[in-house]
Enzyme design. Structure first.
Site, mmCIF file in Angstrom:
data_model
loop_
_atom_site.group_PDB
_atom_site.id
_atom_site.type_symbol
_atom_site.label_atom_id
_atom_site.label_comp_id
_atom_site.label_asym_id
_atom_site.label_seq_id
_atom_site.Cartn_x
_atom_site.Cartn_y
_atom_site.Cartn_z
ATOM 1 C CB THR A 121 -29.170 -22.052 14.830
ATOM 2 O OG1 THR A 121 -28.551 -22.591 16.240
ATOM 3 C CG2 THR A 121 -29.620 -20.442 14.747
ATOM 4 C CB CYS A 261 -23.076 -19.849 17.072
ATOM 5 S SG CYS A 261 -23.249 -21.797 17.537
HETATM 6 N N1 LIG Z 1 -22.144 -25.376 18.413
HETATM 7 C C1 LIG Z 1 -22.606 -25.018 19.257
HETATM 8 O O1 LIG Z 1 -22.031 -24.306 19.977
HETATM 9 C C2 LIG Z 1 -23.818 -24.904 18.952
HETATM 10 C C3 LIG Z 1 -25.166 -23.855 19.952
HETATM 11 C C4 LIG Z 1 -26.365 -23.540 19.696
HETATM 12 C C5 LIG Z 1 -26.889 -23.801 18.398
HETATM 13 N N2 LIG Z 1 -26.302 -24.570 17.195
HETATM 14 C C6 LIG Z 1 -26.450 -25.174 16.302
HETATM 15 O O2 LIG Z 1 -26.726 -26.637 16.117
HETATM 16 C C7 LIG Z 1 -26.478 -27.058 14.853
HETATM 17 C C8 LIG Z 1 -25.026 -28.048 14.627
HETATM 18 O O3 LIG Z 1 -24.345 -27.062 15.576
HETATM 19 P P1 LIG Z 1 -23.055 -28.397 15.600
HETATM 20 O O4 LIG Z 1 -21.949 -27.608 16.176
HETATM 21 O O5 LIG Z 1 -23.695 -29.424 16.515
HETATM 22 O O6 LIG Z 1 -22.498 -28.651 14.282
HETATM 23 P P2 LIG Z 1 -21.975 -30.044 14.117
HETATM 24 O O7 LIG Z 1 -21.153 -29.435 12.158
HETATM 25 O O8 LIG Z 1 -20.453 -30.210 15.115
HETATM 26 O O9 LIG Z 1 -22.319 -31.079 13.628
HETATM 27 C C9 LIG Z 1 -23.192 -31.119 13.095
HETATM 28 C C10 LIG Z 1 -23.249 -33.211 12.650
HETATM 29 O O10 LIG Z 1 -24.932 -33.126 11.457
HETATM 30 C C11 LIG Z 1 -23.707 -34.429 10.953
HETATM 31 N N3 LIG Z 1 -24.474 -34.454 10.121
HETATM 32 C C12 LIG Z 1 -24.385 -33.877 8.846
HETATM 33 N N4 LIG Z 1 -25.555 -33.791 7.828
HETATM 34 C C13 LIG Z 1 -26.042 -35.008 8.488
HETATM 35 C C14 LIG Z 1 -27.575 -35.661 7.756
HETATM 36 N N5 LIG Z 1 -27.694 -35.884 6.460
HETATM 37 N N6 LIG Z 1 -28.209 -37.065 8.216
HETATM 38 C C15 LIG Z 1 -27.706 -37.322 9.642
HETATM 39 N N7 LIG Z 1 -26.477 -36.760 10.169
HETATM 40 C C16 LIG Z 1 -25.937 -35.476 10.047
HETATM 41 C C17 LIG Z 1 -22.356 -34.409 10.517
HETATM 42 O O11 LIG Z 1 -21.772 -35.622 10.211
HETATM 43 C C18 LIG Z 1 -22.450 -33.746 12.107
HETATM 44 O O12 LIG Z 1 -21.385 -34.938 13.352
HETATM 45 C C19 LIG Z 1 -26.257 -25.515 14.063
HETATM 46 O O13 LIG Z 1 -27.600 -25.471 12.916
HETATM 47 C C20 LIG Z 1 -26.125 -24.413 15.068
HETATM 48 O O14 LIG Z 1 -25.908 -23.467 14.631
HETATM 49 C C21 LIG Z 1 -24.553 -24.940 17.432
#
Ligand SMILES: NC(=O)c1ccc[n+]([C@@H]2O[C@H](COP(=O)([O-])OP(=O)(O)OC[C@H]3O[C@@H](n4cnc5c(N)ncnc54)[C@H](O)[C@@H]3O)[C@@H](O)[C@H]2O)c1
Length: 435
Positions: A121, A261
């Site tokens: 996001t 989120c």
């Molecule tokens: N969790 C939800 O329900 C949800 C729903 C829709 C959208 N989103 C969006 O999706 C995105 C991810 O959310 P999430 O909840 O999966 O986050 P999360 O923190 O669970 O996972 C993020 C992952 O990215 C990895 N990471 C960070 N920097 C990195 C890099 N440079 N290279 C490779 N890997 C890297 C981290 O180690 C981690 O495993 C966010 O922008 C969030 O707003 C989340």
């Protein structure tokens, strides 16, 4: 198709597993070595119903693999999804450091024409920033897309496999046809893929979360007013939810929204609006209401049973909602902090979030594996998360185990009249105290 998903958190892991499930070859890449090692052993970093089966099956059938070698994962891809975290920066705006790091790696290591998809996001304009970072070093043509994710934690597989709609921002016919092909297995029942420009796709995600957060804060305020005027918010909720212009989802009052989120996305949208000098007064109020609501359970407990100093308080539910172990911004954390600060002992239970809670709270509170063990000898029970197993508990047993029969029901799970008849001093949200 050869797909690389960068970031194997809640979103990246679900996206990768579901795309592998439909026959693609998917690499999940992450900087977290421990996480990748465990994923290779089918040990998941998160609790998400059904996800373990998908990961195990697709690894076994060689459609899904995991690596920390992000450069190599990019080099072998036709489509790269960026699904890394976008946590709030100090000023509330989305921190794009991880997204832009990944963009640099893509520019340096792409080895063929590529579709690059922002799944994280990200504020309007981010895809453009990502494109310009990639362009600094790219040797092959690439096509930017914005494909915001609408999955709900706790129902993520179902949401991804059978989405209400798929939103895709595109700038070229090539990316449009690649994305249409990729998503075709998920929209066979006729649900739409809505193609649009990239800025609108980026904005759609924030507008969706902001709308849902608004409904929750709106109902929490209506609930607070119901208590004062002698109305029952559950009746009001049903009364308005059956109006087809309103609909019934996201109208449940509670202890405030949390998770990874809504809080951060509402803040980031307000921040974006500030940058453009467009006031989003409604959303500023939504956030303020939510912060206040997170203190309601503590306030209700004190109002019903006096100061908590020296008391033992049982808490049922720590995750920000059921069917997830996600503790990010959970209202339970605000409650626990308030209880501890006021001198109470807290003993907590959650069906799956206790490991995550332990990492945040350490030994400041006690954790028990069985909900009833939390209640034994406690001066009150506060229900924070509406896990199924809390819906129909053995009330006689609760009554017997509690030292004092005080129950604060933060999710309106129980029948207030029945609770009173059973001898409980009981309060919930928007239905008035019945002590
Ligand atoms: N969790 C939800 O329900 C949800 C729903 C829709 C959208 N989103 C969006 O999706 C995105 C991810 O959310 P999430 O909840 O999966 O986050 P999360 O923190 O669970 O996972 C993020 C992952 O990215 C990895 N990471 C960070 N920097 C990195 C890099 N440079 N290279 C490779 N890997 C890297 C981290 O180690 C981690 O495993 C966010 O922008 C969030 O707003 C989340």
């Amino acid at each position: 198709m050869n797909i690389t998903v960068i970031g194997t958190g809640y979103v990246g892991l679900v996206v990768g597993a579901c795309l592998a499930e439909t026959g693609n070859t998917v690499i999940g890449a992450d900087v977290d070595t421990g996480k990748i090692e465990r994923l290779r052993e089918n040990i998941l970093p998160i609790y998400e119903p059904g996800l373990d089966e998908y990961v195990e099956r697709n690894q076994r059938q060689s459609r899904l693999s995991f690596t920390t070698d992000i450069a190599a994962a990019v080099a072998s891809a036709d489509v790269v999804f960026i699904a890394v975290g976008t946590p709030p920066d100090e000023d509330g705006s989305a921190d794009l450091r991880h997204v832009l790091d990944v963009a640099r790696t893509i520019g340096n290591h792409a080895s063929r024409e590529l579709v690059v998809v922002t799944k994280s996001t990200v504020p309007v304009g981010t895809a453009r920033k990502v494109a310009s970072v990639i362009a600094e070093s790219a040797r092959f043509p690439f096509h930017m897309c914005s494909n915001p994710e609408f999955l709900k934690e706790g129902a993520a597989i179902e949401d991804f496999m059978r989405p209400d709609r798929v939103v895709i921002g595109v700038e070229s016919d090539h990316s449009r046809s690649v994305m249409a092909e990729l998503y075709s297995p998920f929209v066979r029942t006729g649900k739409p893929i809505i193609f649009m420009d990239i800025a609108s796709a980026e904005m759609t995600k924030y507008a969706a979360n902001a709308m849902l957060a608004t409904r929750i804060s709106f109902m929490n305020e209506i609930a607070n007013l119901c208590e004062q005027v002698g109305a029952d918010v559950d009746n009001v909720r049903k009364g308005i939810g059956s109006d087809s212009r309103i609909g019934s989802a996201f109208l449940f009052p509670g202890p405030g929204y949390g998770g990874s989120c809504f809080p951060k996305d509402v803040k980031a949208l307000v921040r974006t609006a500030d940058d453009y000098r467009v006031p989003l007064r409604v959303l500023a109020a939504v956030e303020e209401t939510n912060e206040a609501q997170k203190h309601r359970l503590y306030q209700k407990l004190v109002a019903l049973d006096g100061p908590v100093k020296g008391k033992r308080i049982a808490v049922w539910g720590l995750a920000f909602k059921p069917n997830t172990d996600d503790m990010r911004e959970s209202p339970a954390l605000v409650l626990v902090d308030a209880l501890l600060e006021a001198g109470a002992d807290v003993i907590a239970h959650d069906p799956v979030a206790m490991d995550g809670a332990r990492r945040r709270l350490g030994d400041r509170i006690a954790f028990v594996e069985n909900g009833y063990d939390a209640i034994e000898g406690a001066d009150a029970l506060v229900v924070v998360t509406d896990w199924n197993e809390y819906r129909h508990p053995d009330f006689a047993r609760i009554r017997r185990l509690l030292r004092s029969p005080v129950v604060i029901d933060g999710r309106n799970l129980y029948d207030a009249r029945k609770m009173r008849a059973l001898g409980f001093r009981y309060d919930s949200i928007g239905r008035g105290a019945t002590s």
